[in-house]
Design a protein around this motif. Structure first.
Motif, mmCIF file in Angstrom:
data_model
loop_
_atom_site.group_PDB
_atom_site.id
_atom_site.type_symbol
_atom_site.label_atom_id
_atom_site.label_comp_id
_atom_site.label_asym_id
_atom_site.label_seq_id
_atom_site.Cartn_x
_atom_site.Cartn_y
_atom_site.Cartn_z
ATOM 1 N N TYR A 1 0.796 -1.228 0.000
ATOM 2 C CA TYR A 1 0.000 0.000 0.000
ATOM 3 C C TYR A 1 0.832 1.284 0.000
ATOM 4 O O TYR A 1 0.296 2.364 0.206
ATOM 5 C CB TYR A 1 -0.958 -0.012 1.196
ATOM 6 C CG TYR A 1 -1.794 -1.267 1.238
ATOM 7 C CD1 TYR A 1 -2.755 -1.511 0.264
ATOM 8 C CD2 TYR A 1 -1.592 -2.233 2.222
ATOM 9 C CE1 TYR A 1 -3.502 -2.676 0.276
ATOM 10 C CE2 TYR A 1 -2.342 -3.401 2.241
ATOM 11 C CZ TYR A 1 -3.291 -3.616 1.269
ATOM 12 O OH TYR A 1 -4.027 -4.767 1.287
ATOM 13 N N GLY A 2 2.130 1.195 -0.216
ATOM 14 C CA GLY A 2 2.969 2.374 -0.352
ATOM 15 C C GLY A 2 3.504 2.874 0.961
ATOM 16 O O GLY A 2 4.587 2.467 1.402
ATOM 17 N N VAL A 3 2.781 3.772 1.617
ATOM 18 C CA VAL A 3 3.184 4.313 2.921
ATOM 19 C C VAL A 3 1.949 4.397 3.804
ATOM 20 O O VAL A 3 0.897 4.875 3.364
ATOM 21 C CB VAL A 3 3.818 5.717 2.793
ATOM 22 C CG1 VAL A 3 4.190 6.264 4.171
ATOM 23 C CG2 VAL A 3 5.049 5.673 1.896
ATOM 24 N N THR A 4 2.074 3.950 5.042
ATOM 25 C CA THR A 4 0.966 4.047 5.996
ATOM 26 C C THR A 4 1.334 4.993 7.130
ATOM 27 O O THR A 4 2.501 5.140 7.489
ATOM 28 C CB THR A 4 0.609 2.673 6.599
ATOM 29 O OG1 THR A 4 1.741 2.155 7.317
ATOM 30 C CG2 THR A 4 0.203 1.688 5.509
ATOM 31 N N LEU A 5 0.303 5.623 7.678
ATOM 32 C CA LEU A 5 0.430 6.461 8.874
ATOM 33 C C LEU A 5 -0.404 5.819 9.973
ATOM 34 O O LEU A 5 -1.586 5.524 9.779
ATOM 35 C CB LEU A 5 -0.084 7.875 8.602
ATOM 36 C CG LEU A 5 -0.348 8.761 9.837
ATOM 37 C CD1 LEU A 5 0.957 9.107 10.544
ATOM 38 C CD2 LEU A 5 -1.104 10.027 9.451
ATOM 39 N N THR B 1 -4.981 3.515 11.466
ATOM 40 C CA THR B 1 -3.999 3.495 10.392
ATOM 41 C C THR B 1 -4.628 4.073 9.131
ATOM 42 O O THR B 1 -5.793 3.795 8.823
ATOM 43 C CB THR B 1 -3.502 2.060 10.133
ATOM 44 O OG1 THR B 1 -2.777 1.602 11.290
ATOM 45 C CG2 THR B 1 -2.570 1.988 8.931
ATOM 46 N N LEU B 2 -3.872 4.867 8.418
ATOM 47 C CA LEU B 2 -4.296 5.492 7.175
ATOM 48 C C LEU B 2 -3.236 5.228 6.114
ATOM 49 O O LEU B 2 -2.076 4.928 6.434
ATOM 50 C CB LEU B 2 -4.470 6.999 7.351
ATOM 51 C CG LEU B 2 -5.410 7.462 8.473
ATOM 52 C CD1 LEU B 2 -5.238 8.952 8.721
ATOM 53 C CD2 LEU B 2 -6.851 7.150 8.122
ATOM 54 N N VAL B 3 -3.627 5.352 4.861
ATOM 55 C CA VAL B 3 -2.708 5.152 3.747
ATOM 56 C C VAL B 3 -2.473 6.483 3.050
ATOM 57 O O VAL B 3 -3.421 7.199 2.727
ATOM 58 C CB VAL B 3 -3.266 4.116 2.747
ATOM 59 C CG1 VAL B 3 -2.326 3.950 1.548
ATOM 60 C CG2 VAL B 3 -3.471 2.762 3.435
ATOM 61 N N LEU B 4 -1.208 6.826 2.837
ATOM 62 C CA LEU B 4 -0.876 8.073 2.161
ATOM 63 C C LEU B 4 -1.199 7.982 0.668
ATOM 64 O O LEU B 4 -1.210 6.878 0.125
ATOM 65 C CB LEU B 4 0.617 8.390 2.330
ATOM 66 C CG LEU B 4 1.006 9.158 3.589
ATOM 67 C CD1 LEU B 4 0.658 8.372 4.842
ATOM 68 C CD2 LEU B 4 2.492 9.516 3.566
ATOM 69 N N PRO B 5 -1.460 9.125 -0.002
ATOM 70 C CA PRO B 5 -1.405 10.491 0.508
ATOM 71 C C PRO B 5 -2.652 10.855 1.316
ATOM 72 O O PRO B 5 -3.723 10.283 1.123
ATOM 73 C CB PRO B 5 -1.307 11.338 -0.765
ATOM 74 C CG PRO B 5 -1.994 10.518 -1.804
ATOM 75 C CD PRO B 5 -1.683 9.089 -1.468
ATOM 76 N N LEU B 6 -2.469 11.862 2.212
ATOM 77 C CA LEU B 6 -3.528 12.265 3.128
ATOM 78 C C LEU B 6 -3.621 13.781 3.195
ATOM 79 O O LEU B 6 -2.629 14.480 2.979
ATOM 80 C CB LEU B 6 -3.238 11.734 4.542
ATOM 81 C CG LEU B 6 -3.239 10.220 4.728
ATOM 82 C CD1 LEU B 6 -2.543 9.861 6.031
ATOM 83 C CD2 LEU B 6 -4.657 9.697 4.706
ATOM 84 N N THR B 7 -4.802 14.264 3.516
ATOM 85 C CA THR B 7 -4.980 15.683 3.792
ATOM 86 C C THR B 7 -5.000 15.885 5.302
ATOM 87 O O THR B 7 -5.327 14.954 6.057
ATOM 88 C CB THR B 7 -6.298 16.203 3.202
ATOM 89 O OG1 THR B 7 -7.397 15.569 3.888
ATOM 90 C CG2 THR B 7 -6.399 15.894 1.713
ATOM 91 N N LEU C 1 5.452 14.833 8.888
ATOM 92 C CA LEU C 1 6.057 13.514 8.703
ATOM 93 C C LEU C 1 5.652 12.907 7.366
ATOM 94 O O LEU C 1 6.468 12.260 6.686
ATOM 95 C CB LEU C 1 5.653 12.586 9.842
ATOM 96 C CG LEU C 1 6.197 12.934 11.227
ATOM 97 C CD1 LEU C 1 5.692 11.925 12.254
ATOM 98 C CD2 LEU C 1 7.720 12.973 11.226
ATOM 99 N N CYS C 2 4.388 13.095 6.986
ATOM 100 C CA CYS C 2 3.944 12.597 5.678
ATOM 101 C C CYS C 2 4.745 13.245 4.555
ATOM 102 O O CYS C 2 5.202 12.568 3.616
ATOM 103 C CB CYS C 2 2.449 12.875 5.483
ATOM 104 S SG CYS C 2 1.354 11.882 6.520
ATOM 105 N N ALA C 3 4.926 14.557 4.649
ATOM 106 C CA ALA C 3 5.700 15.266 3.629
ATOM 107 C C ALA C 3 7.141 14.782 3.619
ATOM 108 O O ALA C 3 7.769 14.657 2.555
ATOM 109 C CB ALA C 3 5.642 16.771 3.896
ATOM 110 N N LEU C 4 7.680 14.497 4.803
ATOM 111 C CA LEU C 4 9.052 14.006 4.906
ATOM 112 C C LEU C 4 9.204 12.666 4.192
ATOM 113 O O LEU C 4 10.155 12.453 3.416
ATOM 114 C CB LEU C 4 9.427 13.885 6.380
ATOM 115 C CG LEU C 4 10.903 13.723 6.741
ATOM 116 C CD1 LEU C 4 11.728 14.882 6.228
ATOM 117 C CD2 LEU C 4 11.048 13.594 8.264
#
Length: 664
Positions: A563-567, A584-590, A628-631
């Motif tokens: 799923y790429g990247v998770t938060l 847990t969420l999957v990026l990209p996110l707002t 952190l998501c942007a990083l």
């Protein structure tokens, strides 16, 4: 039109093999397939009552679909010959490929197919109940239909079991993927949904091979008014690197897949029964069922039971609007207490007009209604007295335009003929109260954001764990606050640095993934007097402690192989895995999505000023998560970032512990 059109909707079928081929022919006969069937066998004159052809070159024309029921080595050669002659596609039934260690042979099969689509290998096949075309070597429980749902499974046995349902669900297609060597989940699902006669899609999923393609499929299905519901197996699978961080264990397998399905707008259920019932809702009403539900029954026991079972299912029953309550009171009289769930008693039982009035009045105030009703079994009882109530449910739906769901407390209390008849009237009977509630909740799935696709999944690579000093330096450069501190190789070398810091202090040994478990954290120190060296420490870090924290939060991002990247974010600290209160969420996110996810935490009230508690700065939490998501999105060498805890103050947030893994 897709490249799978000829295979899924064939006008001619070829079958190879002996016993398996005869089974396919028998199933096509039973279902009334009216196209030519061409058995291919080098030694037999007939197979299954049809003329047999000695070779593929002897066929009258290239077949649209071929069932290959021969061994795996012969299958490879047959596929090559079919592709060369312009056939439409094939089912590769034989097992013994990659699942048995024959990866090279499976690659040869894919190369032999070229542009011709193949399902499998190790695949049971496809059933087309719309056209009576079956490339299927076994029994099944379906029948011909004019329109219905598609069932797609990564397990043949599971989908065979689903065809045996007696709940009134019209099934248009059944399809298996097998090893999915060439045609994957998203492509086959899209091809099934492309048939305008297909109303919804049900999935039994063991793994998703192409998450961005699947997200695109889900968006297209929603745009076409077709819902997708999935059972995802393997959710308890331990994730990779689980020993390295809390994030890895909390965001593994099931959390990541559920987050992806939710963000893609796909309903997820846990049981096959809920899958069938949700599909019934989607078949008749489409996706996006409203969340404002009412419940009606003629028994206080049933009203109490539905109320008790609704909360764990995530369903609430809003109060009855005042105008509706007044009208219901006029019809039912003073003895009946007007509430939601409503026990309307039996005063109106058998009175069709009054029952219709009650049902219509109540339903008109909500998005949809649950009508608990269990008709007596027709083999031993007379269900005639229940007909006025059942007719009133149909009438209430027609009058209001709102979905009305007759719900049997026990699934066997609606027999199949009654279920089929009600579905034909556009009314969806739901079997079993617990299952009905799960299906109703699933049918409320919201669409994903337009154009949302997960980030590209990474390839496996070696990584290294940054020291906490390196990790915090990286966070600080990204604009995230960390405690003031100093580092040294030995404890004695830290003493001079204390003059520039404010106690109390936290002393940490470096070089440990889990410092608390290693005994490498000492808190509340006024100075370093009497502190002993920590065995195994690769150095030391002393920091000012945060004294005004309102909450401890876990914030973790990791690259996921699917799923790429998770938060992952939630209640943090040393008890994070005991609490297991994370989302847990999957990026990209707002930022809005991040903020909204906090309300799904069980302990959300503690973050919202529960009983006068100080309110932590949730805006700061969301800002750190977004940073952190942007990083992660901006630096593909980062494999994992975990802050545990992120201490939330009344104003601001501080990352007091950090774990970062990066590519070597």
């Amino acid at each position: 039109m897709t490249r799978l059109n000829r295979l899924l909707r064939p006008r001619s079928i070829a079958v190879l093999g002996a016993g398996w081929a005869e089974n396919v022919i028998e199933q096509c006969r039973k279902m009334g397939f009216d196209g030519p069937i061409w058995p291919v066998h080098p030694k037999r004159a007939t197979v299954g009552g049809f003329k047999a052809y000695a070779s593929l070159t002897d066929l009258p024309a290239p077949p649209d679909a071929t069932f290959i029921g021969v061994n795996r080595f012969a299958t490879r050669d047959v596929v090559r010959e079919l592709a060369a002659m312009g056939a439409g596609g094939a089912i590769c039934f034989a097992s013994g490929w990659e699942e048995a260690g024959e990866a090279g042979l499976q690659a040869e099969l894919v190369a032999a197919a070229g542009e011709m689509p193949i399902l499998g290998p190790n695949c049971y096949g496809v059933i087309n109940y719309l056209d009576g075309a079956l490339l299927w070597p076994d029994q099944h429980g379906g029948r011909r239909v004019d329109r219905g749902v598609a069932l797609l499974s990564q397990s043949s046995n599971i989908v065979i079991n689903l065809t045996m349902q007696a709940r009134g669900l019209p099934v248009a297609y059944v399809a298996c993927l097998g090893n999915a060597a060439q045609v994957g989940l998203a492509e086959l699902a899209a091809a099934l949904l492309a048939d305008e006669r297909v109303t919804a899609l049900g999935l039994y999923v063991e793994g998703i091979d192409d998450a961005p393609a699947f997200a695109a499929l889900a968006e297209a299905a929603r745009a076409a008014g077709k819902g997708i519901v999935a059972v995802k197996s393997g959710k308890t699978e331990a994730s990779r690197a689980a020993a390295a961080s809390h994030t890895a264990s909390l965001a593994g397998g099931g959390a990541a897949s559920s987050a992806f399905l939710r963000q893609a707008g796909v309903a997820e259920v846990d049981t096959l029964s809920a899958l069938i019932e949700t599909l019934k809702i989607f078949h008749v009403h489409g996706p996006g069922l409203g969340a404002r539900l009412c419940s009606l029954s003629c028994s206080g026991g049933e009203a109490g039971l539905v109320a008790d079972l609704a909360a764990p299912a995530g369903i609430t029953f809003p109060p009855v609007p005042a105008a509706k309550a007044a009208r219901l009171g006029e019809i039912l009289g003073p003895i009946v207490s007007i509430a939601n769930p409503l026990d309307y008693h039996t005063f109106i039982w058998g009175d069709g007009p009054r029952t219709t009035d009650v049902f219509t009045t109540m339903l008109s105030g909500y998005d949809a209604g649950i009508f608990i009703i269990d008709p007596p079994r027709p083999d031993r009882c007379d269900p005639a007295s229940f007909e006025p109530a059942l007719a009133a449910i149909v009438a209430a739906q027609a009058a209001t335009g709102k979905p009305a769901f007759p719900v049997a407390s026990l699934p066997e209390n609606f027999d199949e003929p009654r279920a089929v008849a009600m579905m034909a009237q556009g009314v969806v009977p739901l079997m079993g109260l617990e299952t009905a509630l799960a299906a109703l909740r699933a049918a409320q799935v919201q669409p994903g954001l337009p154009g949302w696709r997960p980030l590209a999944a990474p390839s496996a690579r070696p990584t290294r764990l940054l020291s906490e000093v390196e990790a915090k330096a990286l966070l600080s450069r990204a604009g995230i606050a960390v405690p003031r501190g100093a580092t040294a190789a030995h404890l004695a070398d830290l003493v001079p640095a204390l003059a520039d810091l404010r106690p109390p202090f936290a002393l940490k040994g470096l070089g440990f993934a889990h410092k608390t478990e290693a005994g490498a954290v000492r808190l509340g120190l006024a100075d370093l007097a009497g502190q002993a060296e920590m065995p195994g420490a690769a150095g030391y870090l002393v920091e000012e402690m945060v004294s005004d924290a309102c909450a401890e939060i876990l914030l973790g991002l990791r690259r996921d192989p699917v799923y790429g990247v998770t938060l992952t974010l939630g209640m943090g600290g040393v008890t994070v895995e005991v609490l297991a209160d994370t989302v847990t969420l999957v990026l990209p996110l707002t930022p809005d999505e991040i903020a909204a996810s906090l309300r799904r935490l069980r302990l959300w009230p503690l973050l919202d000023g529960y009983r006068g508690r100080a309110r932590p700065d949730l805006a700061a939490l969301v800002a750190v998560a977004a940073q952190l998501c942007a990083l992660m999105q901006g630096d593909d060498t980062l494999e994992e970032i975990e802050i545990n805890p992120l201490l939330l103050r009344p104003s601001g947030a501080v990352a007091v512990d950090a774990l970062i893994r990066s590519a070597e």
